[in-house]
Design a protein around this motif. Structure first.
Motif, mmCIF file in Angstrom:
data_model
loop_
_atom_site.group_PDB
_atom_site.id
_atom_site.type_symbol
_atom_site.label_atom_id
_atom_site.label_comp_id
_atom_site.label_asym_id
_atom_site.label_seq_id
_atom_site.Cartn_x
_atom_site.Cartn_y
_atom_site.Cartn_z
ATOM 1 N N ILE A 9 0.855 -1.194 0.000
ATOM 2 C CA ILE A 9 0.000 0.000 0.000
ATOM 3 C C ILE A 9 0.890 1.243 0.000
ATOM 4 N N GLY A 10 0.310 2.374 -0.387
ATOM 5 C CA GLY A 10 1.043 3.625 -0.362
ATOM 6 C C GLY A 10 1.416 3.987 1.072
ATOM 7 N N THR A 11 2.601 4.568 1.242
ATOM 8 C CA THR A 11 3.025 4.929 2.593
ATOM 9 C C THR A 11 2.065 5.934 3.241
ATOM 10 N N PRO A 12 1.608 6.955 2.518
ATOM 11 C CA PRO A 12 0.624 7.853 3.135
ATOM 12 C C PRO A 12 -0.652 7.106 3.532
ATOM 13 N N GLY A 13 -1.006 6.116 2.737
ATOM 14 C CA GLY A 13 -2.179 5.321 3.090
ATOM 15 C C GLY A 13 -1.958 4.526 4.356
ATOM 16 N N ALA A 14 -0.739 4.032 4.529
ATOM 17 C CA ALA A 14 -0.425 3.292 5.749
ATOM 18 C C ALA A 14 -0.493 4.211 6.962
ATOM 19 N N VAL A 15 -0.041 5.452 6.782
ATOM 20 C CA VAL A 15 -0.128 6.423 7.879
ATOM 21 C C VAL A 15 -1.593 6.659 8.240
ATOM 22 N N ALA A 16 -2.405 6.867 7.211
ATOM 23 C CA ALA A 16 -3.829 7.129 7.450
ATOM 24 C C ALA A 16 -4.513 5.935 8.104
ATOM 25 N N LEU A 17 -4.122 4.741 7.662
ATOM 26 C CA LEU A 17 -4.737 3.534 8.216
ATOM 27 C C LEU A 17 -4.411 3.388 9.697
ATOM 28 N N ARG A 18 -3.160 3.639 10.041
ATOM 29 C CA ARG A 18 -2.788 3.570 11.466
ATOM 30 C C ARG A 18 -3.503 4.652 12.276
ATOM 31 N N ALA A 19 -3.623 5.829 11.676
ATOM 32 C CA ALA A 19 -4.248 6.943 12.399
ATOM 33 C C ALA A 19 -5.725 6.692 12.682
ATOM 34 N N THR A 20 -6.337 5.844 11.888
ATOM 35 C CA THR A 20 -7.758 5.547 12.082
ATOM 36 C C THR A 20 -7.968 4.240 12.837
ATOM 37 N N GLY A 21 -6.914 3.781 13.484
ATOM 38 C CA GLY A 21 -7.062 2.607 14.331
ATOM 39 C C GLY A 21 -6.636 1.308 13.712
ATOM 40 N N GLY A 46 -3.412 18.027 6.734
ATOM 41 C CA GLY A 46 -4.726 17.887 7.349
ATOM 42 C C GLY A 46 -5.374 16.537 7.121
ATOM 43 N N ASN A 47 -4.603 15.599 6.604
ATOM 44 C CA ASN A 47 -5.158 14.264 6.358
ATOM 45 C C ASN A 47 -5.240 13.435 7.624
ATOM 46 N N VAL A 48 -4.371 13.754 8.562
ATOM 47 C CA VAL A 48 -4.315 13.003 9.815
ATOM 48 C C VAL A 48 -4.231 14.004 10.972
ATOM 49 N N PRO A 49 -5.141 13.928 11.946
ATOM 50 C CA PRO A 49 -5.044 14.818 13.112
ATOM 51 C C PRO A 49 -3.735 14.559 13.855
ATOM 52 N N LYS A 50 -3.091 15.620 14.283
ATOM 53 C CA LYS A 50 -1.789 15.469 14.931
ATOM 54 C C LYS A 50 -1.852 14.522 16.119
ATOM 55 N N GLN A 51 -2.941 14.626 16.889
ATOM 56 C CA GLN A 51 -3.036 13.787 18.090
ATOM 57 C C GLN A 51 -3.238 12.305 17.762
ATOM 58 N N LYS A 52 -3.607 12.020 16.521
ATOM 59 C CA LYS A 52 -3.792 10.620 16.139
ATOM 60 C C LYS A 52 -2.691 10.113 15.212
ATOM 61 N N ALA A 53 -1.750 10.970 14.910
ATOM 62 C CA ALA A 53 -0.683 10.567 13.989
ATOM 63 C C ALA A 53 0.158 9.454 14.605
ATOM 64 N N PRO A 54 0.427 8.402 13.845
ATOM 65 C CA PRO A 54 1.266 7.325 14.378
ATOM 66 C C PRO A 54 2.728 7.754 14.431
ATOM 67 N N THR A 55 3.511 7.060 15.199
ATOM 68 C CA THR A 55 4.956 7.274 15.215
ATOM 69 C C THR A 55 5.612 6.262 14.270
ATOM 70 N N TYR A 56 6.873 6.482 14.026
ATOM 71 C CA TYR A 56 7.636 5.511 13.216
ATOM 72 C C TYR A 56 7.548 4.127 13.844
ATOM 73 N N ASP A 57 7.702 4.083 15.150
ATOM 74 C CA ASP A 57 7.695 2.782 15.828
ATOM 75 C C ASP A 57 6.328 2.120 15.800
ATOM 76 N N ASP A 58 5.276 2.928 15.670
ATOM 77 C CA ASP A 58 3.943 2.343 15.503
ATOM 78 C C ASP A 58 3.831 1.636 14.153
#
Length: 348
Positions: free
Chosen positions: A101-113, A323-335
């Motif tokens: 999957i696209g890396t930005p998509g992976a970020v979004a997926l983690r951010a949404t749980g 603005g695609n991912v709220p800062k408070q929900k942004a995953p970390t690298y380790d996540d």
């Protein structure tokens, strides 16, 4: 990629969707498992974006066709899905065991749980800016020109913005026409525009189709001007990286590493190009011409796991800034990353 296939842009609301969607493709039907399966082996279905699958996925099909999965006792089915977003959803739901999957998509997926984790990356984007005007040879020369892209906020448009930024240009410095993904090739061949955002195989197609006496040349690549741009990741459910299933993923990564080594051997160019042709449906002559460029970009990392911390964190920051991912929900690298799978696969 019938696409909007390929990119993983990394910014913009439409971005995550587009990016993830940039990895488009399709389909029905998984791969022919005859070559990639191991009778009685560990069964896995791995999703790949695009219908037909995008060029990036060649690495997985080389693993299948050359028996690198089978050699490790894996019974792998490669399943094309329309977009990277579709792959991500299928992994998250448990419908398939992993996918690209696209890396930005992976970020979004983690951010949404989502609970997917990256075990390997294919970091370098394949977008490039090409022209049939011999006078347009650098970024500055694009100012005032009309550029063919896919759509507003879509991967190629985002890639264009990233490339123009490298020389201080912005969206108001050029005009764009939104023709869709693959039609950017036709726009350049037909002379509708003299500048377009393409992928290496698309540039090879333009060079084969364009009228005699006209040459198409590369102006710049996104990977060349933005080394922190991260393209795609191979993900697995976090729960699959413990227990017995972990060993399967260690073997998958080892097989992918073997595929990359095979693809980088010049002696295998024609065979790899033929596999890429079967995957993308482009002629062998196109895939053979394009393969050296894909390799030189570093799309498939020859060393390391392709999960550079700075690049992944750059992607996360971009998703927040856009603005695609709220800062408070942004995953970390380790996540997002489990480097231990690659380490176990390579002994490093």
């Amino acid at each position: 990629m019938k696409f909007p296939r390929r990119r993983s842009a990394l910014v913009g609301a439409a971005t995550v969707l587009a990016l993830v969607g940039a990895l488009a493709g399709c389909g029905e039907g998984g791969s022919d498992t005859a070559a990639g399966s191991a009778p009685g082996g560990a069964k896995m279905t791995i999703g790949v974006p695009g219908i037909p699958p995008i060029f990036l996925n060649t690495v997985m099909y080389v693993g299948e066709k050359q028996g690198f999965f089978k050699d490790r006792g894996l019974d792998v089915t490669l399943r094309p899905l329309t977009t990277g977003a579709d792959v991500g959803r299928a992994v998250q739901s448990g419908e398939i065991q992993g996918g690209i999957i696209g890396t930005p998509g992976a970020v979004a997926l983690r951010a949404t749980g989502g609970s997917v984790v990256s075990v390997m990356g294919f970091p370098k984007p394949t977008y490039l800016l090409a022209s049939t005007d011999p006078g347009i040879t650098d970024c500055e020369a694009v100012k005032g020109k009309t550029v063919a892209v896919d759509a507003v906020g879509a991967p190629k448009a985002l890639a264009l913005a990233g490339m123009l930024k490298s020389c201080g240009l912005g969206k108001n410095d050029v005009s764009t026409i939104n023709v869709g993904g693959p039609p950017t090739v036709d726009a350049l061949v037909a002379g509708q525009v003299k500048v377009a955002v393409l992928h290496p195989d698309e540039l090879a197609t333009v060079r084969q189709k364009i009228k005699s006496g006209t040459e198409a040349h590369e102006i710049m690549t996104l990977a060349g001007v933005d080394p922190l741009e991260h393209y795609t990741v191979l993900v697995a459910p976090k729960s699959a990286l413990t227990g017995a299933s972990r060993e399967q993923w260690v073997d998958v990564v080892a097989a992918v590493r073997e595929s990359i080594a095979y693809m980088n051997d010049p002696a295998n160019l024609k065979e790899v190009a033929a596999i890429a042709s079967g995957v993308t449906k482009a002629p062998d002559s196109v895939t053979e011409a394009a393969m050296p460029k894909f390799l030189s970009l570093g799309v498939w990392p020859k060393s390391g796991d392709g999960l550079d911390r700075a690049a992944i964190e750059h992607t996360i920051e971009g998703a927040v800034a856009a603005g695609n991912v709220p800062k408070q929900k942004a995953p970390t690298y380790d996540d997002m990353v489990d480097p231990s799978v690659f380490a176990d696969a390579t002994g490093k």
